[in-house]
Scaffold this motif. Sequence first.
Motif, PDB file in Angstrom:
ATOM      1  N   LYS A 260       0.861  -1.198   0.000  1.00 31.48           N
ATOM      2  CA  LYS A 260       0.000   0.000   0.000  1.00 31.48           C
ATOM      3  C   LYS A 260       0.887   1.234   0.000  1.00 31.48           C
ATOM      4  O   LYS A 260       2.066   1.173   0.362  1.00 31.48           O
ATOM      5  CB  LYS A 260      -0.909   0.006   1.227  1.00 31.48           C
ATOM      6  CG  LYS A 260      -1.847  -1.186   1.324  1.00 31.48           C
ATOM      7  CD  LYS A 260      -2.698  -1.071   2.582  1.00 31.48           C
ATOM      8  CE  LYS A 260      -3.708  -2.211   2.681  1.00 31.48           C
ATOM      9  NZ  LYS A 260      -3.039  -3.536   2.781  1.00 31.48           N
ATOM     10  N   ALA A 261       0.302   2.358  -0.374  1.00 21.78           N
ATOM     11  CA  ALA A 261       1.063   3.605  -0.395  1.00 21.78           C
ATOM     12  C   ALA A 261       1.596   3.961   0.985  1.00 21.78           C
ATOM     13  O   ALA A 261       2.623   4.629   1.114  1.00 21.78           O
ATOM     14  CB  ALA A 261       0.180   4.748  -0.922  1.00 21.78           C
ATOM     15  N   SER A 262       0.933   3.497   2.032  1.00 14.95           N
ATOM     16  CA  SER A 262       1.339   3.811   3.398  1.00 14.95           C
ATOM     17  C   SER A 262       2.369   2.844   3.951  1.00 14.95           C
ATOM     18  O   SER A 262       2.888   3.053   5.054  1.00 14.95           O
ATOM     19  CB  SER A 262       0.112   3.824   4.312  1.00 14.95           C
ATOM     20  OG  SER A 262      -0.537   2.558   4.261  1.00 14.95           O
ATOM     21  N   GLY A 263       2.672   1.775   3.228  1.00 14.39           N
ATOM     22  CA  GLY A 263       3.632   0.805   3.727  1.00 14.39           C
ATOM     23  C   GLY A 263       3.931  -0.258   2.688  1.00 14.39           C
ATOM     24  O   GLY A 263       3.071  -0.616   1.879  1.00 14.39           O
ATOM     25  N   CYS A 264       5.168  -0.766   2.698  1.00 14.33           N
ATOM     26  CA  CYS A 264       5.590  -1.691   1.650  1.00 14.33           C
ATOM     27  C   CYS A 264       5.409  -3.162   2.029  1.00 14.33           C
ATOM     28  O   CYS A 264       5.854  -4.044   1.293  1.00 14.33           O
ATOM     29  CB  CYS A 264       7.050  -1.439   1.277  1.00 14.33           C
ATOM     30  SG  CYS A 264       8.194  -1.486   2.659  1.00 14.33           S
ATOM     31  N   GLU A 265       4.748  -3.434   3.163  1.00  9.95           N
ATOM     32  CA  GLU A 265       4.482  -4.823   3.515  1.00  9.95           C
ATOM     33  C   GLU A 265       3.656  -5.489   2.414  1.00  9.95           C
ATOM     34  O   GLU A 265       2.640  -4.955   1.983  1.00  9.95           O
ATOM     35  CB  GLU A 265       3.731  -4.916   4.841  1.00  9.95           C
ATOM     36  CG  GLU A 265       4.551  -4.530   6.061  1.00  9.95           C
ATOM     37  CD  GLU A 265       4.671  -3.032   6.232  1.00  9.95           C
ATOM     38  OE1 GLU A 265       3.983  -2.293   5.484  1.00  9.95           O
ATOM     39  OE2 GLU A 265       5.456  -2.585   7.092  1.00  9.95           O
ATOM     40  N   GLY A 266       4.116  -6.634   1.973  1.00  4.61           N
ATOM     41  CA  GLY A 266       3.475  -7.311   0.860  1.00  4.61           C
ATOM     42  C   GLY A 266       4.211  -7.125  -0.452  1.00  4.61           C
ATOM     43  O   GLY A 266       3.992  -7.878  -1.400  1.00  4.61           O
ATOM     44  N   GLY A 267       5.111  -6.142  -0.509  1.00  2.03           N
ATOM     45  CA  GLY A 267       5.933  -5.943  -1.695  1.00  2.03           C
ATOM     46  C   GLY A 267       7.235  -6.722  -1.589  1.00  2.03           C
ATOM     47  O   GLY A 267       7.383  -7.633  -0.762  1.00  2.03           O
ATOM     48  N   PHE A 268       8.210  -6.363  -2.414  1.00  2.79           N
ATOM     49  CA  PHE A 268       9.505  -7.030  -2.415  1.00  2.79           C
ATOM     50  C   PHE A 268      10.160  -6.970  -1.038  1.00  2.79           C
ATOM     51  O   PHE A 268      10.937  -7.864  -0.669  1.00  2.79           O
ATOM     52  CB  PHE A 268      10.401  -6.401  -3.480  1.00  2.79           C
ATOM     53  CG  PHE A 268      11.737  -7.068  -3.651  1.00  2.79           C
ATOM     54  CD1 PHE A 268      11.821  -8.422  -3.960  1.00  2.79           C
ATOM     55  CD2 PHE A 268      12.910  -6.337  -3.512  1.00  2.79           C
ATOM     56  CE1 PHE A 268      13.063  -9.042  -4.117  1.00  2.79           C
ATOM     57  CE2 PHE A 268      14.138  -6.942  -3.677  1.00  2.79           C
ATOM     58  CZ  PHE A 268      14.224  -8.294  -3.975  1.00  2.79           C
ATOM     59  N   HIS A 269       9.851  -5.938  -0.267  1.00  2.00           N
ATOM     60  CA  HIS A 269      10.349  -5.823   1.107  1.00  2.00           C
ATOM     61  C   HIS A 269      10.018  -7.071   1.922  1.00  2.00           C
ATOM     62  O   HIS A 269      10.852  -7.552   2.700  1.00  2.00           O
ATOM     63  CB  HIS A 269       9.738  -4.580   1.777  1.00  2.00           C
ATOM     64  CG  HIS A 269       9.967  -4.512   3.252  1.00  2.00           C
ATOM     65  ND1 HIS A 269      11.108  -3.983   3.810  1.00  2.00           N
ATOM     66  CD2 HIS A 269       9.195  -4.923   4.295  1.00  2.00           C
ATOM     67  CE1 HIS A 269      11.030  -4.069   5.129  1.00  2.00           C
ATOM     68  NE2 HIS A 269       9.881  -4.626   5.445  1.00  2.00           N
TER      69      HIS A 269
END
Length: 401
Positions: A260-269
């Motif tokens: 989400k724009a508010s946090g990168c949890e779920g992305g490549f991070h």
Amino acid sequence: MTAIRSHAGRTASPRTARAINDRLALELLQREGPLTAAQLKSLTGLSRPSVADLVERLQESGLIAVVGETGADRRGPNARVYGIVADRAHLAAFDVRTHSVAIEVADLLGNAVGSAVLPVDPFGDPQRTVRRSVALLERTARTAGAGALHTIAVGAPGLVDPATGELRATGQLPAWHSALVAELRRRLSLPVLLENEVNLAAVAERRLGSVRDREDFVLLWLGHGVGAAVVLGGVLRRGASGGTGEIGFLPVPGTFQLPKASGCEGGFHSLAGSAAVCALARSHGMPVSGEDDAAAAEGVVTAARAGGKQGELFLDALADRVVIGVAAVTAVLDPGCVVLGGEVGRAGGTDLAARVEERLGRMSPLPTQVRAGTVAGSAVLRGAVLLAMDAAQDALFTPEV
């Protein structure tokens, strides 16, 4: 003395020509180290009288001094070796993290003269953290005998807006990062430069590390968070909003949700950040120790390189994850070279880099080298020192015309 022409084709005035020659000589001394007048004559193409004049001017300005002698008899004007006066100015660099602030004080040539680290409680009083950080800088500079500082450079996570130069945090980054920069500027009244931490690591790797031979490369930062710095044509690319390289937000397969724009949890991070690396190690039966995820991930990757079959299987699994981000970057930018930096990338060394390169070769038709970062210590601090050094030298090495 040969006449020098301006960019517009007009002959430069004698005063402008002197300023250009002085700057050229200083850049040579910075790059090559101490030189004799004869060596300066050979490298600049100037006449002997012109070199003698510029040496005299630069000595009078306090920018250069005799630092030794050379030759068989080691005496006389021709034997004198001139070098930049390194303590003519001092610089400071900050590496600002969620749990710590690291400081380095250096001279005008970037040589470290003092350093310190301040552990930070991310949930503590932000203003207290800022005050302690500034006080630590002043104490470190004083202990190093640095006196007044000329320029400070700060490396921090998040977006640095190219229009304003201000830090725009992404995710859950602490607000005191911006407050620290503002307080440094207010209290010390000197230039304070701000840059994204991964961009600074890329600057250090290009000047001092594994990509000194490359004009095009991407540095993939693998640490507490993940990010990337993009250098194309020898130029650091920041993007319209300063967000080039925010690869932690890249949607990838194998995670539990979209970022989400508010946090990168779920992305490549969530695939390659230090917490994910630690979880991956545990799933392979490898012990993980330490409260700080970045340090724990660095430790487990280091151990895996000497850990026999179990370590090899873990590194294989880690490479399977890392290559997803590398392949995405390669497909869009075709940089020809990717550097694995950050705590995990550097700890993985050539073992991890070779695994990622082999997997990338099977996924992409674009020939791409994958190298491990090699800058010793904190690449962010080294990059910040270089940024401050360039700015200070630009100010001090530019005579008025």
